[in-house]
Design an enzyme around this catalytic site. Structure first.
Site, mmCIF file in Angstrom:
data_model
loop_
_atom_site.group_PDB
_atom_site.id
_atom_site.type_symbol
_atom_site.label_atom_id
_atom_site.label_comp_id
_atom_site.label_asym_id
_atom_site.label_seq_id
_atom_site.Cartn_x
_atom_site.Cartn_y
_atom_site.Cartn_z
ATOM 1 N N LYS A 183 0.844 -1.336 -0.138
ATOM 2 C CA LYS A 183 -0.197 0.100 0.022
ATOM 3 C C LYS A 183 0.773 1.420 0.100
ATOM 4 O O LYS A 183 0.703 2.303 -0.888
ATOM 5 C CB LYS A 183 -0.650 -0.116 1.324
ATOM 6 C CG LYS A 183 -1.941 -1.240 1.365
ATOM 7 C CD LYS A 183 -2.756 -1.025 2.519
ATOM 8 C CE LYS A 183 -1.896 -1.310 3.810
ATOM 9 N NZ LYS A 183 -1.418 -2.599 3.776
ATOM 10 N N HIS A 242 -1.734 -4.242 9.433
ATOM 11 C CA HIS A 242 -1.348 -5.082 10.711
ATOM 12 C C HIS A 242 -2.834 -5.210 11.451
ATOM 13 O O HIS A 242 -3.583 -4.197 11.330
ATOM 14 C CB HIS A 242 -0.262 -4.472 11.560
ATOM 15 C CG HIS A 242 -0.148 -5.767 12.563
ATOM 16 N ND1 HIS A 242 -0.694 -5.732 13.737
ATOM 17 C CD2 HIS A 242 0.950 -6.594 12.701
ATOM 18 C CE1 HIS A 242 -0.176 -6.766 14.464
ATOM 19 N NE2 HIS A 242 0.846 -7.285 13.727
#
Length: 878
Positions: free
Chosen positions: A302, A364
Site C-alpha cells: 500500500k 496489521h
C-alpha cells in the site's frame, strides 16, 4: 459438544430477543416523543389562536396599542414624572378636587395659538360635560373657567391635527426641540396651560368650591387620549397592524423563556440557517478533491504504491517496513496528469477537481481502528491485493468495512512483477505491457486473476479486469499494478479520476458547510500536542474556536496555527510545514492549539462562529462520545501504556483488552520521569504490572535511570508486535519465577484411594499403590484422612509410574507413592491408624487456595476448582 452447541444457540436466541426488545423500546420511545411533539404543537396553535382572538377583540374595542403607541404612552408618562420631580403638582382623576397647585417659583404663562375652526365645536362638547350643580353667581369665575376650558380643548384639537398645528406653532421653546419630540412637547404644553388657568382661579378672593375647569381638564385629557389612539389606528395600514400583532405575539412567547433559552434558540436557528445555506451552495459544477483511502493486508504494498506516485521513500524509513500510523498525501492536478500521460484517452479527459487527497492506513491486524477511521472518511477506496496470495484476513476485514460504510472501491492487483519472467513497462499502459509478456507469463497471470476472482466471489463480490468491465456499477474493476516497477500506476490513478468525476460528482461537490474529522493526535517536539484532521468541506481559519471530543468530555480550543505538508509529501513524516491563515477542503491539516492532549481521534470537529454556539456543539460532541469512551476504561491496577499517536495507543489498548491485561494509565509522547512515577505505584501492590509499554516513542535517559532504581520495567519497541512479544515473554517469565517462589505453598486438590493389593511398606515411610479419584497429585502434597478426624498422614515425596519417577499424577491414573512423616510427629502406620477403606485427600489451607488463584490459576482445571470447594466445606476453611 451438543451441550456447548445448545448453550451457544440459547445465547444467540437470548441476544436476538434482547435486540428485538431494545428495538421495540426505541420504537415506543419514538412514538411517545412524536405524540408529545404533536400535543405541544396543538397547544401552541391553540395559544396562538386564542391570542389572535384576544387581539381582534381589543382592536374592535379600540384598546389595542401598537408598538409605536406603547412608546408614545411611555414618553408621556415619563414627561409627567419629570414635571412632578420639578415640584409641579399635576391634577389627575384621583386628586381630591381642591385645585391646589404649588410651584417652587413663579411660572411664566405660555402663549397659546387658537384654532378658530374647531374652537366652537370643542366648546360645545366640553360645556355638555361640565357639571351645572355649582352656583354661577360670580361672573369672573365663570369666565375664567370657560377660558381654561376653551384653551384645553384647543390644545387637544392641535394634538389631533399635528400637521396643521405644526405650521402655526412658533414658540421659541418648541422651535429649538427636535422633530422627534414634537408630540411629547405638545402634551407638555397642554398640561402646563391647564395648570396656569387653575392657578388663576385659585387667586380670586372668594370661597373655593370645586373648580369646574379642573374637571374639564381631566375629562378633556381622557377624551383627547382616546381620540389620539383612534386617529393613530386609522392612520396605520393593515400591514402595519399585522406586523405589530406578530411582534406582540413574539414578545409574549419570548417572555415565557429565560434569557439563556432565548440565546440558545437564536444560536440554533443561526446554525440551522448556515447549514441550509451551505447545502444549497453545493453544486456539481464546483468539485472538491476526492478523498481516496488505501486499504489492504499487511505487506501488500500500500505505502509502496503511494511512494511510487509521490516519488518518495516513506516505506523504507518505517520500522520493519510496516505502516503503523495513518497518514494523508495531497496529489495535485499536475502530478496526476504527469502520472497518467501514457494512459489511452486520458489526455481527452477534463479534470474538474484540484487534486486527490490519499489516506494511507496500516495493514496489521491490531490497527483495525485506523482502517475503520480511514474508510469512514473516504469517498472512494483502493483495495490492494497481493496477486501471489489473494485475499488475506485484513483484506476481508477491509471489504467488510467498505460494505458497512457503502463506499465504492476498486482493486489494485499488486506485485505482478513477481510473475515469472515479467517484463516491466513503467511508462506504458498496463494493457500494452501485458500484451508484450511471454506466453507462460500470460498464462500464469490469467490463472492468478481467475483465482482472485473466485476468492472475491466467495465474498459475494463480482470483480473483473478494468479493461473488460462494461458495467462499472455492477462489477468492481481490478487494475494489475506493480509498486516496485511502476507498472499500472497511471491506469490506477486514471480510473480513480474517471469514477470520481462520472459516478461521484454529487458526492464530491464542494459545500461551505463545515465537515471535518479528527484523524490522529500526536505529540511533536517544538509544537506540542497537535491534531491531524481531514477537512472534507468548508473552511478552517486561524483563530477559529473549535470543539472536539475528549476523554473528559468536549474540548474547546482556539486554532493557533494551520499547517500542511508540502505537495506530494506524507503528512505523518517530518516535513517543513506550510503555514496557512485559511484552508479550504479537501485537505489534510495539522492543527496547533491549547489543551489538545485529551482529544480523541475519529470524532467530528466543529467550529463555533459565535460564542453562544459553543454549548450547542458541546452537546453534539457528547452524543458522539458516549460509545467511544467505552473503549478507553482505565483500571485501578494495570500497566502504563505510552505511544506516539492516539491511533497506535488504541491498537495497544485493544491488544491488552484481548489478552486480559489491565491498564491503569495512558499517555501520548516521549517517556518522562512523571510517567515512571505514575507507573511505580504498582511496584508494591501489583509488581507484575509495574511496567511501561512504550511504542514508537523516545525514552528519556533520566526516566530510564529512575525506572531502574524504582524497579519499573520499560518495554520499548518501534514495531507493535515486537512490543507484544516482549511483554508476553516478560509475563511468562514473571509467572514462572513466582510459581517457583510459592511452590511450597501451592497445594493442589486431590482425592486418592489406597489399593490394598499394593502395600509395599506400612510405616515410615509408607509406600503404597493408589488410584487418583479426583484432582491432581503432586510431589510435596500433604495428605490427611477426613474419616479419622482429619488424621495427618504425611507428605507425598515421590510418585512413580512403571518404575519411573514423575512429578504429577492426574485423575484416573494408578501410581505408587511414598509418604514421609513430618518431623516432630509420630509416624502413622497403615492398618493401625487407617486402611484401604479410608480416602486420602490433600490438606489444603486458605493460603494455599489464594496461592493457586494468584499464580497457578492456568494449571488448575474447572473440575479441580469444584474439588477445592468440596474440600473447603470438608475441612471447614473460610
Amino acid at each position: 459438544m451438543q451441550e456447548a452447541l445448545k448453550k451457544i444457540e440459547e445465547e444467540k436466541e437470548r441476544q436476538r430477543l434482547e435486540e428485538e426488545e431494545a428495538i421495540r423500546r426505541e420504537d415506543e420511545a419514538e412514538q411517545l416523543r412524536q405524540e408529545k411533539a404533536r400535543l405541544d404543537q396543538e397547544k401552541k396553535e391553540r395559544k396562538k389562536q386564542k391570542e389572535k382572538e384576544r387581539k381582534e377583540r381589543l382592536k374592535a374595542e379600540g384598546k389595542l396599542l401598537s408598538k409605536s403607541q406603547k412608546q408614545a404612552q411611555a414618553r408621556a408618562h415619563a414627561m409627567l414624572e419629570s414635571l412632578k420631580a420639578r415640584g409641579i403638582v399635576v391634577p389627575s382623576k384621583d386628586d381630591g378636587g381642591d385645585g391646589e397647585v404649588s410651584e417652587k417659583g413663579p411660572q411664566k404663562k405660555r402663549p397659546v395659538y387658537l384654532d378658530k375652526r374647531s374652537k366652537f365645536k370643542q366648546q360645545k362638547r366640553t360645556e355638555s360635560q361640565i357639571s351645572v350643580d355649582e352656583p354661577s353667581t360670580q361672573d369672573e369665575e365663570k369666565e375664567e373657567a370657560e377660558e381654561a376650558k376653551a384653551d384645553v380643548a384647543v390644545e387637544i384639537e392641535q394634538e389631533r391635527e399635528k400637521s396643521e398645528a405644526e405650521e402655526e406653532l412658533e414658540s421659541w421653546e418648541l422651535i429649538t426641540e427636535k422633530a422627534a419630540k414634537e408630540e411629547e412637547e405638545a402634551k407638555t404644553v397642554a398640561v402646563k396651560n391647564s395648570v396656569d388657568k387653575v392657578k388663576t382661579v385659585e387667586k380670586k378672593p372668594v370661597a373655593k368650591p370645586e373648580v369646574p375647569a379642573e374637571k374639564a381638564v381631566r375629562e378633556s385629557e381622557e377624551e383627547s387620549s382616546e381620540e389620539e389612539e383612534g386617529d393613530e389606528e386609522e392612520e396605520e395600514s393593515g400591514s402595519e397592524e399585522e406586523s405589530s400583532s406578530e411582534e406582540d405575539e413574539e414578545e409574549e412567547e419570548e417572555d415565557d423563556r429565560t434569557p439563556a433559552q432565548k440565546t440558545r434558540d437564536a444560536a440554533v436557528t443561526r446554525i440551522r440557517k448556515r447549514k441550509v445555506a451551505g447545502e444549497k451552495s453545493a453544486s456539481i459544477d464546483v468539485l472538491r478533491s476526492p478523498i481516496v483511502c488505501v486499504l489492504g493486508h499487511v505487506d501488500t504494498g500500500k505505502t509502496k504504491i503511494l511512494d511510487k506516485i509521490r516519488r518518495t521513500h516513506v516505506q523504507d524509513g518505517e520500522a520493519g517496513g510496516i505502516t503503523q500510523q495513518i497518514g494523508a498525501t495531497f496529489i495535485p492536478l499536475e502530478a496526476i496528469k504527469n502520472e497518467c500521460s501514457m494512459v489511452k484517452k486520458f489526455s481527452d479527459m477534463e479534470i474538474r477537481f484540484p487534486g486527490l487527497l490519499v489516506i494511507d492506513t496500516p495493514g496489521h491486524e491490531s490497527f483495525s481502528n485506523l482502517r475503520n477511521r480511514g474508510s469512514s472518511l473516504c469517498d472512494i477506496a483502493i483495495l490492494v491485493v497481493d496477486i501471489m496470495h489473494g485475499l488475506e484476513p485484513q483484506t476481508i476485514e477491509s471489504i467488510n468495512l467498505l460494505r458497512q460504510k457503502k463506499t465504492p472501491f476498486i482493486v489494485a492487483l499488486n506485485k505482478v512483477d513477481r510473475l515469472f519472467e515479467w517484463k516491466a513497462g513503467a511508462r506504458a499502459d498496463i494493457r500494452d505491457t501485458i500484451k508484450k509478456q511471454q506466453r507462460n507469463t500470460k498464462l500464469e497471470f490469467d490463472d492468478r486473476v481467475k483465482e482472485t476472482i473466485v476468492q472475491f466471489a466467495e465474498q459475494s463480490l463480482n470483480v473483473v479486469l478494468f479493461y473488460e468491465n462494461k458495467d462499472p456499477r455492477t462489477y468492481i474493476s481490478m487494475i494489475p499494478t506493480s509498486a516496485h516497477s511502476g507498472d499500472g500506476m497511471g491506469n490506477l490513478i486514471a480510473l480513480v479520476v474517471e469514477l470520481s468525476q462520472c459516478m461521484l460528482a454529487k458526492r464530491i461537490s464542494y459545500s461551505e458547510c463545515l465537515q471535518c474529522s479528527v484523524m490522529e493526535v500526536k505529540a511533536i517536539s517544538g509544537l506540542g500536542t497537535t491534531v491531524d484532521v481531514i477537512l472534507v468541506n468548508g473552511k478552517l481559519r486561524e483563530g477559529d474556536t473549535v470543539i472536539m471530543g475528549g476523554v473528559d468530555g468536549a474540548v474547546v480550543s482556539q486554532v493557533r496555527g494551520l499547517l500542511t505538508p508540502p505537495v506530494m509529501k506524507e503528512m505523518r513524516v517530518k516535513n517543513q510545514w506550510d503555514h496557512h491563515k485559511e484552508i479550504k477542503g479537501s485537505q489534510g491539516v495539522k492543527i496547533i492549539g491549547k489543551d489538545l492532549e485529551k482529544v480523541l481521534a475519529g470524532l467530528p470537529l466543529f467550529v463555533a462562529e459565535h460564542e453562544d454556539e459553543v454549548p450547542i456543539w458541546e452537546e453534539e460532541i457528547l452524543q458522539h462520545l458516549r460509545h467511544v469512551l467505552n473503549s478507553i476504561k482505565l483500571a485501578d491496577k494495570g500497566v502504563y501504556v505510552q505511544a506516539s499517536t492516539l491511533g497506535s495507543l488504541e491498537a495497544l489498548l485493544e491488544f491488552l483488552k484481548q489478552s486480559k491485561i489491565p491498564y491503569s494509565g495512558i499517555n501520548i509522547g516521549p517517556v518522562h520521569r512523571k510517567d515512571v512515577m505514575k507507573a511505580s505505584t504498582m511496584v508494591e501492590s501489583e509488581p507484575q504490572y509495574a511496567a511501561i509499554m512504550a511504542f514508537d516513542v523516545k525514552v528519556e535517559r533520566e526516566a530510564q535511570d529512575m525506572a531502574d532504581s524504582l524497579g519499573v520495567k520499560i518495554f520499548h519497541a518501534d514495531i507493535i508486535y515486537h512490543l507484544f512479544d516482549a511483554f508476553t515473554a516478560y509475563q511468562e517469565d514473571y509467572k514462572k519465577r513466582k510459581q517457583d517462589e510459592f511452590k511450597h505453598l501451592a497445594i493442589f486438590p486431590c482425592k486418592v484411594r489406597i489399593l490394598p493389593q499394593f502395600i509395599f511398606n506400612s510405616r515410615d515411610p509408607i509406600v503404597v499403590g493408589v488410584s487418583i479419584e479426583a484432582g491432581t497429585l503432586k510431589s510435596g502434597t500433604p495428605l490427611c484422612v477426613p474419616s479419622k478426624d482429619f488424621l495427618f498422614v504425611g507428605i507425598c515425596t515421590t510418585i512413580e509410574i512403571n518404575h519411573k519417577v514423575v512429578d504429577v499424577a492426574k485423575k484416573g491414573q494408578e501410581v505408587c507413592i511414598k509418604i514421609d512423616p513430618t518431623g516432630g510427629d509420630a509416624p502413622k502406620m497403615y492398618g493401625r491408624h487407617f486402611d484401604h477403606t479410608d480416602i486420602l485427600v490433600s490438606k489444603i489451607t486458605r493460603d494455599s487456595i489464594d496461592c493457586l488463584k494468584k499464580y497457578f490459576r492456568d494449571e488448575v482445571q474447572k473440575s479441580d476448582w469444584q474439588l477445592v470447594i468440596e474440600l473447603k466445606r470438608l475441612l471447614d476453611i473460610l
